[in-house]
Enzyme design. Structure first.
Site, PDB file in Angstrom:
ATOM      1  N   GLU A 178     -60.824  -1.263  13.401  1.00 23.73           N
ATOM      2  CA  GLU A 178     -60.765  -0.971  11.977  1.00 23.73           C
ATOM      3  C   GLU A 178     -61.504  -2.041  11.187  1.00 23.73           C
ATOM      4  OE1 GLU A 178     -56.669  -0.899  10.938  1.00 23.73           O
ATOM      5  OE2 GLU A 178     -56.364   1.162  11.582  1.00 23.73           O
TER       6      GLU A 178
ATOM      7  N   LYS B 266     -52.273   5.318  17.796  1.00 19.97           N
ATOM      8  CA  LYS B 266     -52.825   5.062  16.476  1.00 19.97           C
ATOM      9  C   LYS B 266     -54.099   5.850  16.196  1.00 19.97           C
ATOM     10  CE  LYS B 266     -50.879   0.433  15.805  1.00 19.97           C
ATOM     11  NZ  LYS B 266     -49.919   0.514  16.896  1.00 19.97           N
TER      12      LYS B 266
ATOM     13  N   ARG C  22     -38.977   5.028  13.811  1.00 20.80           N
ATOM     14  CA  ARG C  22     -37.688   4.424  14.123  1.00 20.80           C
ATOM     15  C   ARG C  22     -37.197   3.660  12.906  1.00 20.80           C
ATOM     16  NH1 ARG C  22     -39.458  -0.776  14.299  1.00 20.80           N
ATOM     17  NH2 ARG C  22     -41.494  -1.170  15.242  1.00 20.80           N
TER      18      ARG C  22
ATOM     19  N   HIS D  32     -49.714 -11.375  12.857  1.00 21.08           N
ATOM     20  CA  HIS D  32     -49.419  -9.962  12.616  1.00 21.08           C
ATOM     21  C   HIS D  32     -47.946  -9.616  12.790  1.00 21.08           C
ATOM     22  CE1 HIS D  32     -53.718  -9.376  12.416  1.00 21.08           C
ATOM     23  NE2 HIS D  32     -53.864  -9.872  13.627  1.00 21.08           N
TER      24      HIS D  32
END
Length: 668
Positions: free
Chosen positions: A200, A116, A297, A235
């Site tokens: 973040e 990421k 994917r 999440h």
């Protein structure tokens, strides 16, 4: 053209890929573990190969064995599904070395988007908006804590190699950061073999909107519109829909262009999803979305895109992998609205604890126009502790968002699952919640309205059906219950009340049913429900009911089970057992012990014998079905005995910690 396709996965995605492959005339090969020897995807394939024992690390994650299986069976292509090896660049390279087509992007694209921190840096260069944060190499906890302070709380800690909600923690205050970081690193290391994280800024009132993209080997990239995946818990997505509510043509253009630019930045080929965190504090804006990650994917929620575009995404994957082209952007159109709900083996009433075991009863809603069920299990199978707890995906399509939501609720009403517990009733409450129907969405929706979404342990209407079913099922129950002989003062054509006691879990429930004119009133505790328009129909397993409860229509199934009756209504399956005084006494003693709520591995033991603990204090951490679960003290007390240690395996119901009363310790 691909001739033989090996599906390197299991469950519903393996069956879903096979369905399209067979329609295209492609021969299919399944792989399986010992736990899946009798699974539907194994029987439905043209050929199947055993990989190894049940743990994924000894079967589905063994790339070399899967390549070997492809060679042995003559497979010229491998479809990885999602999860397992689907985003493993080394596996994609191994396929290429053996002249096997990997149905997915290039290894370079997987690597570019797999980490990421690197992906965000790449997106910044490509002009794709990214969330403010720290993506650096320094992983020292104190340095990360300092960076979090600079960014400003709340922040989100995310595993660099993460996905599926694992290795992710929201932190609201500086004093909670290091503990959350430790937990996040431990989980990401176990799940991905990499404990590095990024930080973040947490967007307040965020929405999660993702864009389905497709690229081909000719350099063309298109988008297939967006999906809103804002309804999440821990999440992990719960309900997904397409298109996103409140989307405007300008924002769709901006978001679609950003997603295409992201894919082009890595020369993307195949199906992928570019995920954005969106400012949901007001109307959607062209400058109000930020890149989160790209999943290289097929996504679990791809059916909603198929429903609104009319495209078969697996067919498109296979065509692109064989050298074909993606369609022109202006030929891809939206039609109606679709929603998908993930049916999980977990119990919302018990804090969403996973539920494993045999599926003695499993009845899915009828499929047809606007209704689709994707599943990898069937009645007589089981939910294994080794894999993801998803039982099925329920997908509904309608002309409008409201229509698709109500169709989804109707599908949930037709479910019967026993004895494994599910989140079906929770899903139904979410689908018809007034705030959800009004499209007031954010990733905090479930947390905000959790009390509304968790069904009551016992609903009066279910209790009424249990009592009516018990009356009608007396011949089946072989005399276990005879309310006509109960000493409760009830007589036919006389006193209109019928009273009975059931056991539901560890609770004793008293049900009072009385006739009021042409209606029935049922009371459980202080809650009363009025039932009208009651109709009963006999079927091969028991009885079906249709009625109106407090003015709302519903249907239910009532069947005999060992020691009682099973009522399945509005997504919830409840067993009303005939009262057993000994069982009730055992339940009263349960407060002195902390038991394993499901099979699992002990990750941590936070206490030792003699420690004083308070109610709610985390004593033991278990890992089951890929998730961590902290088991808390049920009351204040002193640790009397520990029967487990970190690294050990436990079975459901095992006593892990024995508690003693503080007074007993002081007296001694």
């Amino acid at each position: 053209m691909i001739k033989t396709l090996l599906i390197a996965n299991r469950g519903e995605i393996a069956r879903r890929v096979m369905r399209t492959a067979k329609r295209m005339g492609i021969r299919t090969v399944a792989v399986y573990s010992d736990a899946d020897a009798n699974a539907p995807h194994v029987r439905e394939a043209d050929e199947s190969i055993l990989l190894g024992p049940a743990p994924a690390s000894e079967s589905y994650l063994l790339g070399d064995k899967i390549i070997e299986a492809a060679i042995v069976t003559g497979a010229d292509a491998i479809h990885p599904g999602y999860g397992f090896l689907s985003e493993n660049a080394a596996f994609a390279e191994a396929c290429a070395r053996n002249d096997i087509t990997f149905v997915g992007p290039s290894p370079d694209a997987i690597r570019a988007m797999g980490l990421k921190d690197q992906a965000k840096a790449l997106m910044e260069k490509a002009g794709v908006p990214v969330t403010p944060g720290y993506h650096g190499e320094n992983q020292d906890p104190d340095h990360l804590a300092a960076e979090a302070g600079t960014i400003g709380f709340p922040v989100l800690i995310k595993a660099v190699a993460g996905g599926g909600g694992k290795g992710m923690r929201k932190v609201d205050a500086a004093e909670d950061f290091l503990a959350a970081l430790d937990s996040c690193k431990r989980e990401s290391s176990k799940s991905f073999g990499d404990d590095r994280v990024l930080i973040e800024k947490f967007i307040t009132n965020p929405r999660h909107i993702e864009v389905q993209v497709f690229g081909d080997s000719r350099g063309r990239v298109v988008h297939l519109y967006e999906r809103d995946c804002s309804l999440q818990r821990r999440h992990q997505k719960v309900i997904e829909e397409a298109p996103a509510p409140g989307m405007t043509p300008n924002v769709r253009q901006a978001m679609g262009s950003a997603a295409i630019n992201a894919a082009r930045a890595v020369g993307y080929v195949g199906a992928g999803t570019v995920e954005f965190i969106v400012d949901g504090s007001g109307a959607l804006r062209e400058d109000g979305f930020f890149f989160m990650e790209m999943n290289t994917r097929l996504q679990v929620e791809h059916p909603v895109t198929e429903m609104v575009t009319g495209l078969d995404l697996v067919e498109l994957q296979l065509k692109v992998a064989a050298g074909g082209s993606v369609p022109e952007q202006d030929s891809i159109h939206l039609s109606g609205h679709a929603m998908e709900a993930r049916l999980y083996a977990e119990d919302p009433v018990a804090g969403f604890l996973p539920s494993t075991g045999p599926l003695e009863r499993l009845e899915f809603p009828q499929a047809g126009p606007g209704r689709r069920v994707d599943t990898g299990v069937e009645e007589g199978g089981e939910v294994s502790l080794y894999y993801d707890p998803m039982i099925a995906k329920l997908i509904a399509h309608g002309d409008t968002r409201t229509e698709s939501a109500h169709t989804l609720a109707e599908m949930i009403d037709e479910l019967v699952v026993y004895p494994v517990r599910t989140n079906a009733a929770f899903l139904r409450r979410a689908a018809v919640h007034e705030e959800f129907l009004a499209a007031r969405l954010s990733t905090g929706f479930i947390e905000t309205y959790l009390d509304d979404l968790i069904p009551a342990p016992v609903r009066p209407v279910d209790a009424a059906f249990a009592l009516l079913g018990a009356l009608d099922l007396r011949p089946v129950l072989a005399g276990a219950l005879d309310p006509f002989e109960a000493a409760d003062g009830w007589r036919l054509n006389s006193d209109p009340r019928l009273r009975h006691r059931f056991e539901v879990g560890d609770e004793i429930v008293t049900v009072v049913l009385q006739r009021v004119g042409h209606a029935l009133e049922v009371t459980v505790g202080t809650e009363t429900t009025r039932i009208t328009d009651l109709a009963i129909e006999s079927h091969d397993r028991g009885y079906g009911f249709e009625a109106r409860a407090d003015g709302l229509g519903l249907q239910a199934v009532c069947e005999a089970v060992d020691g009682g009756v099973l009522v399945a209504c509005r997504g919830r399956a409840t067993v009303f057992a005939f009262e057993n005084p000994e069982a009730a006494a055992d339940a009263m003693e349960a407060g002195d012990a902390v038991k394993a709520p499901m099979p699992g591995k002990v990750l941590a033991v936070n206490v030792k014998a003699g420690d004083r603990v308070t109610k709610g204090q985390a004593l033991v951490v278990l890992e089951a079905m890929k998730m961590e679960h902290a088991l808390a003290a049920p009351r204040d007390g002193v640790i009397g005995e520990l029967t487990v240690e970190a690294g050990g395996q436990v079975a459901e119901g095992d006593v892990l910690v024995a508690l003693e009363a503080l007074e007993q310790v002081v007296a001694a």
